[in-house]
Every structure is written in structure tokens, then in C-alpha cells.
Design an enzyme around this catalytic site. Structure first.
Site, mmCIF file in Angstrom:
data_model
loop_
_atom_site.group_PDB
_atom_site.id
_atom_site.type_symbol
_atom_site.label_atom_id
_atom_site.label_comp_id
_atom_site.label_asym_id
_atom_site.label_seq_id
_atom_site.Cartn_x
_atom_site.Cartn_y
_atom_site.Cartn_z
ATOM 1 N N MET A 173 0.833 -1.196 0.000
ATOM 2 C CA MET A 173 0.000 0.000 0.000
ATOM 3 C C MET A 173 0.873 1.253 0.000
ATOM 4 O O MET A 173 0.423 2.348 0.337
ATOM 5 C CB MET A 173 -0.955 -0.001 1.194
ATOM 6 C CG MET A 173 -1.991 -1.105 1.117
ATOM 7 S SD MET A 173 -3.522 -0.773 2.031
ATOM 8 C CE MET A 173 -2.892 -0.586 3.692
ATOM 9 N N ALA A 183 4.168 3.907 0.808
ATOM 10 C CA ALA A 183 4.972 4.396 1.933
ATOM 11 C C ALA A 183 6.049 3.358 2.238
ATOM 12 O O ALA A 183 6.184 2.880 3.369
ATOM 13 C CB ALA A 183 4.106 4.693 3.145
ATOM 14 N N LEU A 184 6.802 3.027 1.201
ATOM 15 C CA LEU A 184 7.716 1.892 1.278
ATOM 16 C C LEU A 184 8.874 2.135 2.244
ATOM 17 O O LEU A 184 9.380 3.243 2.379
ATOM 18 C CB LEU A 184 8.267 1.587 -0.117
ATOM 19 C CG LEU A 184 7.230 1.256 -1.197
ATOM 20 C CD1 LEU A 184 7.929 0.891 -2.505
ATOM 21 C CD2 LEU A 184 6.301 0.133 -0.752
ATOM 22 N N HIS A 207 9.633 -3.574 3.103
ATOM 23 C CA HIS A 207 9.095 -3.860 1.770
ATOM 24 C C HIS A 207 10.221 -4.255 0.811
ATOM 25 O O HIS A 207 10.102 -5.235 0.057
ATOM 26 C CB HIS A 207 8.387 -2.630 1.194
ATOM 27 C CG HIS A 207 7.143 -2.237 1.902
ATOM 28 N ND1 HIS A 207 7.028 -1.048 2.577
ATOM 29 C CD2 HIS A 207 5.940 -2.861 2.052
ATOM 30 C CE1 HIS A 207 5.817 -0.937 3.099
ATOM 31 N NE2 HIS A 207 5.145 -2.032 2.810
ATOM 32 N N GLN A 235 -10.198 -2.475 3.154
ATOM 33 C CA GLN A 235 -9.628 -3.118 4.343
ATOM 34 C C GLN A 235 -9.455 -2.145 5.503
ATOM 35 O O GLN A 235 -8.890 -2.503 6.540
ATOM 36 C CB GLN A 235 -8.306 -3.796 4.011
ATOM 37 C CG GLN A 235 -7.146 -2.885 3.668
ATOM 38 C CD GLN A 235 -5.940 -3.671 3.186
ATOM 39 O OE1 GLN A 235 -5.949 -4.257 2.097
ATOM 40 N NE2 GLN A 235 -4.893 -3.710 3.988
ATOM 41 N N GLU A 257 6.128 -11.120 7.799
ATOM 42 C CA GLU A 257 5.563 -11.775 8.965
ATOM 43 C C GLU A 257 5.074 -10.794 10.024
ATOM 44 O O GLU A 257 4.447 -11.217 10.995
ATOM 45 C CB GLU A 257 6.584 -12.737 9.577
ATOM 46 C CG GLU A 257 6.826 -13.972 8.727
ATOM 47 C CD GLU A 257 7.714 -14.992 9.396
ATOM 48 O OE1 GLU A 257 8.338 -14.646 10.440
ATOM 49 O OE2 GLU A 257 7.806 -16.124 8.901
ATOM 50 N N MET A 266 9.209 -2.322 11.395
ATOM 51 C CA MET A 266 9.046 -1.371 10.301
ATOM 52 C C MET A 266 7.623 -1.441 9.769
ATOM 53 O O MET A 266 7.080 -2.518 9.529
ATOM 54 C CB MET A 266 10.048 -1.664 9.184
ATOM 55 C CG MET A 266 11.466 -1.339 9.561
ATOM 56 S SD MET A 266 12.607 -1.556 8.176
ATOM 57 C CE MET A 266 14.142 -1.027 8.950
ATOM 58 N N ARG A 310 2.906 2.918 8.811
ATOM 59 C CA ARG A 310 2.243 3.763 9.812
ATOM 60 C C ARG A 310 3.231 4.452 10.750
ATOM 61 O O ARG A 310 2.874 5.423 11.419
ATOM 62 C CB ARG A 310 1.230 2.948 10.615
ATOM 63 C CG ARG A 310 -0.053 2.645 9.847
ATOM 64 C CD ARG A 310 -1.069 1.917 10.712
ATOM 65 N NE ARG A 310 -2.367 1.855 10.075
ATOM 66 C CZ ARG A 310 -2.728 0.934 9.187
ATOM 67 N NH1 ARG A 310 -1.855 0.007 8.831
ATOM 68 N NH2 ARG A 310 -3.935 0.941 8.653
#
Length: 282
Positions: A30, A32-33, A37, A61, A150, A186, A189
Site C-alpha cells: 500500500m 509508503a515503502l 518492503h 480493508q 511476517e 518497520m 504507519r
């Protein structure tokens, strides 16, 4: 790196890749890497001929409209990060109509009860939204392997269940949690935290590590009591839930069985920002 701005552009690209019999590794995001990521794409690069990213803030979601509105959107910085990583061959930037051609509505899924635990108790309908967008992305991207972190362990389990039940031909691979220097997992948000909150949020991982030390030494009710006490005394942090669950079915447990694997899960509010984390219990 190719930038694919529509379903049609993606379709043409996937068609050419498949004609060349090249394998595709894929990790949807989504935006904001962060390095978490990018680690997914690094893993994918080692195991696939072509690596594809997608960036789409999925409205279905989100339970909280304010959370959706304030979710960080940093597309220019994201594209630069992907380019500089030298791991991604193409990035898909779909519009809502590309993923929801019949309107912005989730499908209803049965994940064999996985969706009713933890996040599902506090975010009704969340995993229907996740399942809807991930299934559609799988149908369009047609990956051989798909990578998920994870940190969202419950989401990872649910996507594996969806692939199994829908008989989708893709291998789901979980990647370890990456953490900031002081231990905070990480997350996109994290960008919404103040510098002080971001530093103090180390309490989350510190608590999980303590739980791992207490595991099999004291009872689960006593562990819960200690965790509750920690956050009752923690300034600016509010515990939403803490649970110890079986890794296989995600059901909360009140007793440790030697032949089972367990994981501790936590959700905490730092002001309006909701943070989740988990740890495998050794």
C-alpha cells in the site's frame, strides 16, 4: 523499471513475460515503502526471473475512515526507492476501477475461522477487504511466487488459506520482520508517529522479548497480567490486545503444549496510530 498505470498495461506486460517462460515474483503493497518492503523484493529477485511490485491503498480493508484518509501516500518517493533498489522490473499502480470493476465492495470469505481471531475481533470485515484485493491482484499479475512480511502474520496465514481454498497457483512465502534500530517493527504507519513516539515505541518489542523470556516459565494468565501492567504504566501508549496463540490455527491458548508452536501478538495505540507486532515463542 516499467511503470504500469492500468490493468491493460499490466496485462500486456504479463503476456510478454509468460511468453518468455519467465517466473514472476510479486509483493503487493500500500506504498509508503520502507526497508521491510524492499527486503521482500530482494528475496524475490533471488528466486524469480521477473519481480513485480504493486502500490494501491485498498479502501475496503480500512475500518476507520480517518485511518484511510491519513494513510501515508508517498508515490514519488516509493518509485524512487524501487528504482534505486535495482530489484524490481515493473511496478503496477492500479486505479480503483482496475481492481474493483463492479464497484468498491469486498467479497465475503471463509478462512476457516482464521479471520475471527485477533485483528478480526477488532476490525470486522478487514480480511474480506484484504482477500478481495489480493485475489484480484493474483488473477491479474499471475505470479509464481508472492512475498508477504511476517509482521502481518495473521494476514499471511489468511492469504495462505485463501490460496489453498481457491486453488490459486501461487507459492506464498513469508519474510522475517525487519525492525528499526531500537526494535520497532518497520511499518508505513510509523511515518505518522512523532519522533518521541517513534523512539518510545520500542516498548512494544521490548515487551514481546520479555514475553519470550517468560514463556514456559510462568503461567499465561500471569504473562497477561504483567503485559497489562507494563502498558498501564506506559505514557502515550494504550494496549488494544495482547494474546498468545497457536501458530497453526491462531486460536488463543491458556496452556502450552510441547508439540505445538506459539506466537505472541500485540496491538497498541500510540495516540491515533495503531501499531501491531508479534514474536515467535522459542
Amino acid at each position: 523499471m516499467k511503470v504500469l498505470n492500468s490493468r491493460q498495461e499490466l496485462s500486456h506486460y504479463i503476456e510478454s513475460v509468460k511468453k518468455s517462460n519467465k517466473t514472476i515474483g510479486f509483493a503487493p503493497t500500500m506504498g509508503a515503502l520502507h526497508q521491510g518492503h524492499l527486503s521482500l523484493y530482494q528475496a524475490a529477485k533471488k528466486e524469480n526471473d521477473i519481480v513485480i511490485s504493486s502500490i494501491f491503498v485498498n479502501p475496503t480493508q480500512f475500518n476507520n475512515p480517518e485511518d484511510l484518509e491519513k494513510y501515508p501516500r508517498t508515490i514519488e518517493a516509493d518509485l524512487k526507492a524501487l528504482e534505486e533498489s535495482q530489484t524490481v522490473d515493473a511496478v503496477y499502480l492500479p486505479e480503483v476501477k482496475d481492481l474493483y470493476p463492479d464497484g468498491l465492495k469486498s467479497q465475503a470469505y471463509d478462512f476457516d475461522g482464521l479471520e475471527k481471531e485477533m485483528e478480526g475481533k477488532f476490525r470486522p470485515g478487514h480480511f474480506d477487504g484484504v482477500g478481495t484485493v489480493v485475489e484480484e491482484l493474483f488473477n491479474q499479475v499471475k505470479p509464481d511466487n508472492a512475498y508477504f512480511g511476517e509482521k502481518d502474520f495473521q494476514q499471511l496465514a489468511i492469504i495462505k488459506k485463501m490460496v489453498e481454498k481457491k486453488q490459486i497457483s501461487v507459492n506464498i512465502i513469508g519474510a522475517p520482520i525487519l525492525r528499526e534500530p531500537h526494535g520497532l517493527a518497520m511499518s508505513s504507519r510509523n511515518e505518522r508517529l512523532t519522533p518521541e513516539q517513534r523512539q518510545n515505541a520500542k516498548i512494544i518489542y521490548k515487551t514481546l522479548k520479555q514475553v519470550n523470556d517468560w514463556f514456559r516459565v510462568i503461567s499465561i494468565p500471569e504473562i497477561h497480567e504483567r503485559v497489562n501492567t507494563i502498558f498501564e504504566n506506559a505514557k502515550d501508549f494504550e494496549l488494544e490486545y495482547f494474546t498468545i496463540a497457536n501458530e497453526k490455527d491462531l486460536k488463543e491458548t491458556d496452556f502450552f503444549y510441547k508439540d505445538q508452536s506459539y506466537r505472541a501478538f500485540i496491538a497498541v495505540f500510540a495516540g491515533p496510530v495503531r501499531l501491531i507486532d508479534n514474536i515467535h515463542l522459542d
